[in-house]
Design a protein around this motif. Structure first.
Motif, PDB file in Angstrom:
ATOM      1  N   MET A  72       0.852  -1.179   0.000  1.00 41.88           N
ATOM      2  CA  MET A  72       0.000   0.000   0.000  1.00 41.88           C
ATOM      3  C   MET A  72       0.892   1.235   0.000  1.00 41.88           C
ATOM      4  O   MET A  72       1.854   1.316   0.746  1.00 41.88           O
ATOM      5  N   PRO A  73       0.558   2.228  -0.842  1.00 38.61           N
ATOM      6  CA  PRO A  73       1.407   3.427  -0.911  1.00 38.61           C
ATOM      7  C   PRO A  73       1.354   4.237   0.378  1.00 38.61           C
ATOM      8  O   PRO A  73       0.330   4.282   1.057  1.00 38.61           O
ATOM      9  N   LEU A  74       2.483   4.858   0.698  1.00 34.21           N
ATOM     10  CA  LEU A  74       2.566   5.705   1.878  1.00 34.21           C
ATOM     11  C   LEU A  74       1.699   6.948   1.727  1.00 34.21           C
ATOM     12  O   LEU A  74       0.997   7.338   2.646  1.00 34.21           O
ATOM     13  N   LEU A  75       1.718   7.548   0.552  1.00 32.50           N
ATOM     14  CA  LEU A  75       0.947   8.771   0.304  1.00 32.50           C
ATOM     15  C   LEU A  75      -0.369   8.403  -0.352  1.00 32.50           C
ATOM     16  O   LEU A  75      -0.400   7.824  -1.432  1.00 32.50           O
ATOM     17  N   ASP A  76      -1.467   8.745   0.290  1.00 35.18           N
ATOM     18  CA  ASP A  76      -2.774   8.497  -0.299  1.00 35.18           C
ATOM     19  C   ASP A  76      -3.177   9.666  -1.173  1.00 35.18           C
ATOM     20  O   ASP A  76      -3.478   9.483  -2.344  1.00 35.18           O
ATOM     21  N   HIS A  77      -3.208  10.869  -0.597  1.00 32.92           N
ATOM     22  CA  HIS A  77      -3.462  12.064  -1.389  1.00 32.92           C
ATOM     23  C   HIS A  77      -3.113  13.311  -0.585  1.00 32.92           C
ATOM     24  O   HIS A  77      -2.980  13.253   0.617  1.00 32.92           O
ATOM     25  N   VAL A  78      -2.970  14.393  -1.300  1.00 34.92           N
ATOM     26  CA  VAL A  78      -2.688  15.700  -0.716  1.00 34.92           C
ATOM     27  C   VAL A  78      -3.583  16.704  -1.423  1.00 34.92           C
ATOM     28  O   VAL A  78      -3.811  16.595  -2.620  1.00 34.92           O
ATOM     29  N   VAL A  79      -4.083  17.679  -0.683  1.00 31.98           N
ATOM     30  CA  VAL A  79      -4.863  18.757  -1.283  1.00 31.98           C
ATOM     31  C   VAL A  79      -4.085  20.054  -1.082  1.00 31.98           C
ATOM     32  O   VAL A  79      -3.722  20.400   0.030  1.00 31.98           O
ATOM     33  N   LEU A  80      -3.841  20.751  -2.172  1.00 29.92           N
ATOM     34  CA  LEU A  80      -3.135  22.017  -2.133  1.00 29.92           C
ATOM     35  C   LEU A  80      -4.132  23.151  -2.330  1.00 29.92           C
ATOM     36  O   LEU A  80      -4.972  23.092  -3.225  1.00 29.92           O
ATOM     37  N   GLN A  81      -4.042  24.174  -1.497  1.00 28.31           N
ATOM     38  CA  GLN A  81      -4.885  25.356  -1.701  1.00 28.31           C
ATOM     39  C   GLN A  81      -4.277  26.224  -2.782  1.00 28.31           C
ATOM     40  O   GLN A  81      -3.067  26.454  -2.805  1.00 28.31           O
ATOM     41  N   VAL A  82      -5.127  26.725  -3.672  1.00 23.69           N
ATOM     42  CA  VAL A  82      -4.698  27.620  -4.742  1.00 23.69           C
ATOM     43  C   VAL A  82      -5.711  28.749  -4.886  1.00 23.69           C
ATOM     44  O   VAL A  82      -6.846  28.636  -4.429  1.00 23.69           O
ATOM     45  N   ASP A  83      -5.291  29.823  -5.523  1.00 24.96           N
ATOM     46  CA  ASP A  83      -6.195  30.953  -5.756  1.00 24.96           C
ATOM     47  C   ASP A  83      -6.897  30.861  -7.106  1.00 24.96           C
ATOM     48  O   ASP A  83      -8.049  31.226  -7.227  1.00 24.96           O
ATOM     49  N   ASP A  84      -6.196  30.379  -8.134  1.00 28.03           N
ATOM     50  CA  ASP A  84      -6.732  30.338  -9.491  1.00 28.03           C
ATOM     51  C   ASP A  84      -6.567  28.929 -10.048  1.00 28.03           C
ATOM     52  O   ASP A  84      -5.491  28.556 -10.505  1.00 28.03           O
ATOM     53  N   LEU A  85      -7.620  28.129  -9.999  1.00 27.41           N
ATOM     54  CA  LEU A  85      -7.551  26.739 -10.461  1.00 27.41           C
ATOM     55  C   LEU A  85      -7.138  26.630 -11.922  1.00 27.41           C
ATOM     56  O   LEU A  85      -6.347  25.751 -12.267  1.00 27.41           O
ATOM     57  N   ASN A  86      -7.663  27.484 -12.780  1.00 25.84           N
ATOM     58  CA  ASN A  86      -7.347  27.378 -14.208  1.00 25.84           C
ATOM     59  C   ASN A  86      -5.862  27.598 -14.470  1.00 25.84           C
ATOM     60  O   ASN A  86      -5.231  26.821 -15.182  1.00 25.84           O
ATOM     61  N   ALA A  87      -5.295  28.638 -13.903  1.00 27.63           N
ATOM     62  CA  ALA A  87      -3.887  28.951 -14.148  1.00 27.63           C
ATOM     63  C   ALA A  87      -2.966  27.869 -13.604  1.00 27.63           C
ATOM     64  O   ALA A  87      -2.067  27.396 -14.297  1.00 27.63           O
ATOM     65  N   ILE A  88      -3.176  27.455 -12.369  1.00 23.11           N
ATOM     66  CA  ILE A  88      -2.276  26.473 -11.783  1.00 23.11           C
ATOM     67  C   ILE A  88      -2.566  25.064 -12.300  1.00 23.11           C
ATOM     68  O   ILE A  88      -1.676  24.224 -12.366  1.00 23.11           O
ATOM     69  N   GLY A  89      -3.817  24.816 -12.714  1.00 23.00           N
ATOM     70  CA  GLY A  89      -4.134  23.510 -13.287  1.00 23.00           C
ATOM     71  C   GLY A  89      -3.321  23.237 -14.539  1.00 23.00           C
ATOM     72  O   GLY A  89      -2.804  22.135 -14.738  1.00 23.00           O
ATOM     73  N   ASP A  90      -3.160  24.236 -15.384  1.00 16.11           N
ATOM     74  CA  ASP A  90      -2.339  24.082 -16.590  1.00 16.11           C
ATOM     75  C   ASP A  90      -0.889  23.772 -16.222  1.00 16.11           C
ATOM     76  O   ASP A  90      -0.236  22.938 -16.846  1.00 16.11           O
ATOM     77  N   TRP A  91      -0.366  24.445 -15.196  1.00 20.43           N
ATOM     78  CA  TRP A  91       1.012  24.223 -14.731  1.00 20.43           C
ATOM     79  C   TRP A  91       1.171  22.790 -14.239  1.00 20.43           C
ATOM     80  O   TRP A  91       2.089  22.080 -14.635  1.00 20.43           O
ATOM     81  N   TYR A  92       0.245  22.345 -13.379  1.00 19.09           N
ATOM     82  CA  TYR A  92       0.330  20.990 -12.834  1.00 19.09           C
ATOM     83  C   TYR A  92       0.079  19.915 -13.882  1.00 19.09           C
ATOM     84  O   TYR A  92       0.626  18.825 -13.787  1.00 19.09           O
ATOM     85  N   ASN A  93      -0.725  20.191 -14.898  1.00 23.42           N
ATOM     86  CA  ASN A  93      -0.915  19.208 -15.971  1.00 23.42           C
ATOM     87  C   ASN A  93       0.427  18.802 -16.557  1.00 23.42           C
ATOM     88  O   ASN A  93       0.687  17.618 -16.801  1.00 23.42           O
ATOM     89  N   GLN A  94       1.317  19.760 -16.767  1.00 20.96           N
ATOM     90  CA  GLN A  94       2.624  19.487 -17.350  1.00 20.96           C
ATOM     91  C   GLN A  94       3.552  18.789 -16.363  1.00 20.96           C
ATOM     92  O   GLN A  94       4.206  17.797 -16.695  1.00 20.96           O
ATOM     93  N   VAL A  95       3.617  19.300 -15.129  1.00 21.93           N
ATOM     94  CA  VAL A  95       4.546  18.735 -14.140  1.00 21.93           C
ATOM     95  C   VAL A  95       4.114  17.333 -13.722  1.00 21.93           C
ATOM     96  O   VAL A  95       4.932  16.415 -13.665  1.00 21.93           O
ATOM     97  N   VAL A  96       2.835  17.127 -13.433  1.00 23.99           N
ATOM     98  CA  VAL A  96       2.342  15.812 -13.027  1.00 23.99           C
ATOM     99  C   VAL A  96       2.503  14.815 -14.166  1.00 23.99           C
ATOM    100  O   VAL A  96       2.768  13.633 -13.937  1.00 23.99           O
ATOM    101  N   GLY A  97       2.388  15.288 -15.404  1.00 25.09           N
ATOM    102  CA  GLY A  97       2.601  14.416 -16.552  1.00 25.09           C
ATOM    103  C   GLY A  97       3.983  13.785 -16.552  1.00 25.09           C
ATOM    104  O   GLY A  97       4.155  12.637 -16.966  1.00 25.09           O
ATOM    105  N   LEU A  98       4.988  14.519 -16.066  1.00 22.16           N
ATOM    106  CA  LEU A  98       6.346  13.951 -15.970  1.00 22.16           C
ATOM    107  C   LEU A  98       6.390  12.751 -15.037  1.00 22.16           C
ATOM    108  O   LEU A  98       7.177  11.832 -15.232  1.00 22.16           O
ATOM    109  N   ALA A  99       5.567  12.774 -14.005  1.00 26.61           N
ATOM    110  CA  ALA A  99       5.545  11.683 -13.026  1.00 26.61           C
ATOM    111  C   ALA A  99       4.588  10.561 -13.439  1.00 26.61           C
ATOM    112  O   ALA A  99       4.403   9.610 -12.702  1.00 26.61           O
ATOM    113  N   GLY A 100       3.963  10.690 -14.617  1.00 22.84           N
ATOM    114  CA  GLY A 100       3.057   9.664 -15.105  1.00 22.84           C
ATOM    115  C   GLY A 100       1.625   9.829 -14.655  1.00 22.84           C
ATOM    116  O   GLY A 100       0.787   8.982 -14.930  1.00 22.84           O
ATOM    117  N   GLY A 101       1.319  10.921 -13.967  1.00 23.15           N
ATOM    118  CA  GLY A 101      -0.043  11.159 -13.499  1.00 23.15           C
ATOM    119  C   GLY A 101      -0.876  11.885 -14.537  1.00 23.15           C
ATOM    120  O   GLY A 101      -0.351  12.435 -15.502  1.00 23.15           O
TER     121      GLY A 101
END
Length: 133
Positions: free
Chosen positions: A1-30
């Protein structure tokens, strides 16, 4: 069983940061798996997809730390290069962190909302841990 289940990050602008995380998380296979007006979710690869973190508005607090495990040092360095290209602050350049473990290789990045994102892997060439004292 994985050690990390999930994390929630607070953000101000979902659209702007969502685009950023789409690219970074993609590197990790997510992948981005769901969207609501106040929440974006990302999942690990595999069947069935498992939620491992979300971005949300109106949660309170800042400076969340999220560590994503990636395949190898090449991906850590690619994440570093991507962060620079996206204009992100680099908190710590990619390197071995023998104070954590002899083969702990990571980069630490500030995301656009001010959170601390770490991309880490098990290094292929570990250096011996120096004695403390």
């Amino acid at each position: 069983m994985p050690l990390l289940d999930h994390v929630v990050l607070q953000v101000d602008d979902l659209n702007a940061i969502g685009d950023w995380y789409n690219q970074v998380v993609g590197l990790a296979g997510g992948t981005r798996t769901f969207d609501t007006p106040t929440l974006i979710g990302y999942a690990l690869p595999g069947e069935p997809a498992q939620l491992f973190f979300s971005l949300a508005t109106d949660l309170g607090g800042r400076q969340t730390h999220l560590a994503l495990r990636v395949e190898d040092e090449t991906i850590v360095r690619r994440g570093h290069e991507l962060a620079i290209a996206l204009g992100s602050e680099i908190l710590h350049e990619p390197r071995l962190w023998p104070e954590y473990a002899p083969d702990y290789y990571a980069v630490f990045i500030r995301d656009p909302a001010g959170n601390n994102l770490e991309l880490k892997c098990q290094a292929s060439t570990a250096q011996p841990t120096l004695p403390r004292g």
